[in-house]
Design an enzyme around this catalytic site. Sequence first.
Site, mmCIF file in Angstrom:
data_model
loop_
_atom_site.group_PDB
_atom_site.id
_atom_site.type_symbol
_atom_site.label_atom_id
_atom_site.label_comp_id
_atom_site.label_asym_id
_atom_site.label_seq_id
_atom_site.Cartn_x
_atom_site.Cartn_y
_atom_site.Cartn_z
ATOM 1 N N GLU A 267 0.868 -1.202 0.083
ATOM 2 C CA GLU A 267 -0.081 -0.022 0.105
ATOM 3 C C GLU A 267 0.725 1.239 -0.366
ATOM 4 O O GLU A 267 1.789 1.292 1.094
ATOM 5 C CB GLU A 267 -1.434 0.101 1.362
ATOM 6 C CG GLU A 267 -1.732 -1.122 0.922
ATOM 7 C CD GLU A 267 -2.771 -1.074 0.027
ATOM 8 O OE1 GLU A 267 -2.929 0.291 -0.661
ATOM 9 O OE2 GLU A 267 -3.762 -2.488 -0.200
ATOM 10 N N GLU B 280 3.740 13.683 -5.217
ATOM 11 C CA GLU B 280 3.234 13.540 -3.697
ATOM 12 C C GLU B 280 4.335 13.915 -2.083
ATOM 13 O O GLU B 280 4.826 13.989 -1.771
ATOM 14 C CB GLU B 280 3.308 12.172 -2.824
ATOM 15 C CG GLU B 280 2.574 11.836 -2.214
ATOM 16 C CD GLU B 280 2.658 10.398 -1.217
ATOM 17 O OE1 GLU B 280 3.822 9.919 -1.341
ATOM 18 O OE2 GLU B 280 1.897 10.009 -0.897
ATOM 19 N N CYS C 271 -1.975 9.333 3.318
ATOM 20 C CA CYS C 271 -1.845 8.263 1.188
ATOM 21 C C CYS C 271 -3.362 8.607 0.195
ATOM 22 O O CYS C 271 -3.159 9.391 -0.602
ATOM 23 C CB CYS C 271 -1.927 7.183 1.492
ATOM 24 S SG CYS C 271 -3.068 6.171 2.619
HETATM 25 P P1 NAD Z 1 8.288 4.633 4.439
HETATM 26 O O1 NAD Z 1 8.190 4.180 3.003
HETATM 27 O O2 NAD Z 1 9.646 5.201 4.390
HETATM 28 O O3 NAD Z 1 8.641 3.862 5.374
HETATM 29 C C1 NAD Z 1 7.369 2.896 5.979
HETATM 30 C C2 NAD Z 1 8.178 1.461 6.690
HETATM 31 O O4 NAD Z 1 9.238 1.282 5.942
HETATM 32 C C3 NAD Z 1 8.741 2.240 8.066
HETATM 33 O O5 NAD Z 1 8.784 1.579 8.424
HETATM 34 C C4 NAD Z 1 10.370 1.893 7.560
HETATM 35 O O6 NAD Z 1 11.116 1.591 8.529
HETATM 36 C C5 NAD Z 1 10.351 0.775 6.525
HETATM 37 N N1 NAD Z 1 11.488 0.733 5.757
HETATM 38 C C6 NAD Z 1 12.504 2.242 5.785
HETATM 39 N N2 NAD Z 1 13.286 1.616 4.263
HETATM 40 C C7 NAD Z 1 12.604 -0.108 4.228
HETATM 41 C C8 NAD Z 1 12.926 -0.963 3.836
HETATM 42 N N3 NAD Z 1 14.442 -0.752 2.629
HETATM 43 N N4 NAD Z 1 12.821 -2.424 3.529
HETATM 44 C C9 NAD Z 1 11.497 -2.709 4.558
HETATM 45 N N5 NAD Z 1 11.350 -1.651 5.035
HETATM 46 C C10 NAD Z 1 11.451 -0.444 5.104
HETATM 47 O O7 NAD Z 1 7.150 5.687 4.070
HETATM 48 P P2 NAD Z 1 6.929 6.590 5.299
HETATM 49 O O8 NAD Z 1 7.406 8.145 4.938
HETATM 50 O O9 NAD Z 1 7.189 6.259 6.765
HETATM 51 O O10 NAD Z 1 5.624 6.907 5.164
HETATM 52 C C11 NAD Z 1 4.837 7.531 4.150
HETATM 53 C C12 NAD Z 1 4.337 6.824 2.522
HETATM 54 O O11 NAD Z 1 3.665 6.015 2.774
HETATM 55 C C13 NAD Z 1 3.546 8.547 1.769
HETATM 56 O O12 NAD Z 1 3.961 7.507 0.665
HETATM 57 C C14 NAD Z 1 1.928 7.566 2.425
HETATM 58 O O13 NAD Z 1 2.044 7.971 0.701
HETATM 59 C C15 NAD Z 1 2.373 5.812 1.858
HETATM 60 N N6 NAD Z 1 1.429 5.655 2.635
HETATM 61 C C16 NAD Z 1 0.365 4.637 1.828
HETATM 62 C C17 NAD Z 1 -0.478 4.424 2.796
HETATM 63 C C18 NAD Z 1 -1.909 3.076 2.016
HETATM 64 O O14 NAD Z 1 -2.319 2.773 2.102
HETATM 65 N N7 NAD Z 1 -1.601 3.083 0.133
HETATM 66 C C19 NAD Z 1 -1.030 4.996 3.904
HETATM 67 C C20 NAD Z 1 -0.346 5.242 4.914
HETATM 68 C C21 NAD Z 1 0.934 6.108 4.444
#
Ligand code: NAD
Length: 480
Positions: free
Chosen positions: A252, A382, A286
């Site tokens: 997601e 975004e 999101c």
């Molecule tokens: P991010 O991708 O930086 O981090 C998300 C998670 O992934 C964190 O727990 C992080 O520690 C982990 N992570 C970081 N590197 C990783 C790797 N290499 N492998 C696996 N996990 C890793 O996102 P963010 O900045 O925390 O959140 C914001 C983003 O999330 C925005 O783009 C937003 O649109 C999206 N989002 C999507 C939804 C949805 O349902 N589609 C919902 C909420 C947020």
Amino acid sequence: MSANPKFLDAELAPFKLLINGRLVPGAARMDVINPATGKPLTQCPRADLAQLNDAVSAARSAFPGWSRTSWDERRRLLIALADALEARLEEFAQLMTLEQGKPLMGARFEIGGAVAMIRAFTEMKIEPKTLREDATQKIVQLRAPLGVVAAITPWNFPMILLMIKLAPALVSGNTVVAKPAPTTPLTALRFGELAASILPAGVFNVITDQNDLGTALTQHPDVAKVAFTGSTATGRKVMASVAGTIKRITLELGGNDAAIVLPGTDIKEVAPKIFMGAMINSGQVCLAIKRIYAHESQYEELCGELAKLASSAVVGDGMDPDTQIGPVQNKTQFEKVKDYIADGKARGKVIAGGKALERDGYFIAPTIVRDIPDDARLVREEQFGPVVPVMKYSSIDDAIARANSTEYGLGGTVWGSNLEQAYEVAAKMDSGTVWVNKHLDLPPDIPFAGAKQSGLGTEMGHEGLEEFTQAKVIHVAKSA
Ligand code: NAD
């Protein structure tokens, strides 16, 4: 806040990891920052690779027993977990506001939503499905749990996004290792404490990191599925990382959702809804409205209304009951949003906000930008913050084409008084979820999935539940 509440006292109530049913300190500790002050709120554990491996190994060992318990027994334990969370709703809500920044009312709503999410999945069940039966044969489809699920979540909705994964994973017989975002680990850790006294050891584990354990978790050969919510950039890394073992994944990811305001819309009526659709949770949703397309006949009026709403919105500490818009969640995002505002100033006209507040913490005045071209970064990318661009269109087909001209396809909204026309426009938007004259209504029993680079697979609803299982088809000949 001058003094932190008792539940944050590192001596009285230290945060611990949950590994194999035990609450344990991390290999190291890390600061958690309060975004309303920019200063450390408390400390929490930070796991290392050995602890990650312990958590996966505990989940793996717990899987055979847990997957063999009856659906009703798993449901009973999940209901107990929902009840335990509900009983401490206020404490969890305050903890969330302090670590995440959102207004307390929004935090209460999120914790209430997390409770409802768990309960909703306890009301769903996957039954064996007879696909064909005649005199000679019977073909039945069963669905079996997968094994260990890694649940990786972002910082914008730390609890609800965890429950969207945890509840369907557990009720269908999987075990879970959860890894919250480094800047919002506290609610997940405290939830782990609740779970420790309710669930069997190893069924649910919580580890935390500093953005350094994600790859090890997603590559781990004993993890059967990765349920990931986060940015599209990290989603690509997760997809590459699971390739070695062909793990199941749901992704997601990010969005750049358009709102199309059709001609003849009652602007005074919809402007506050569109404004909140863009600014709720400080724009860090999101599915937030991230681009607004208004018909040329109403462009001036909509821009004026949005600017008024932005200028009068109360921005402040989420613990203050008057606050409507809290801080941006972390320093990195704060800097990014300021960059997008700079782009808005360079390429368009800022008609409200346009700057960070002069105070500690990561506060940004809600910002409206008009007369900005579609190729500006603020429109194409975004922004994930309290700044939104408003563009003008003359033909509806052109508005749809521009709304769809993005690699994202998460959500979208259409606003208009002619419902038939609005429905037709909604159906032409290349997004997984589109609302007409409302926004962010996400019932747990309705599936949610991103199109294009906004995701892969489905969460919520029966389809979302099935994603935590593997189909198994059994063909039986009626005579040997
Ligand atoms: P991010 O991708 O930086 O981090 C998300 C998670 O992934 C964190 O727990 C992080 O520690 C982990 N992570 C970081 N590197 C990783 C790797 N290499 N492998 C696996 N996990 C890793 O996102 P963010 O900045 O925390 O959140 C914001 C983003 O999330 C925005 O783009 C937003 O649109 C999206 N989002 C999507 C939804 C949805 O349902 N589609 C919902 C909420 C947020």
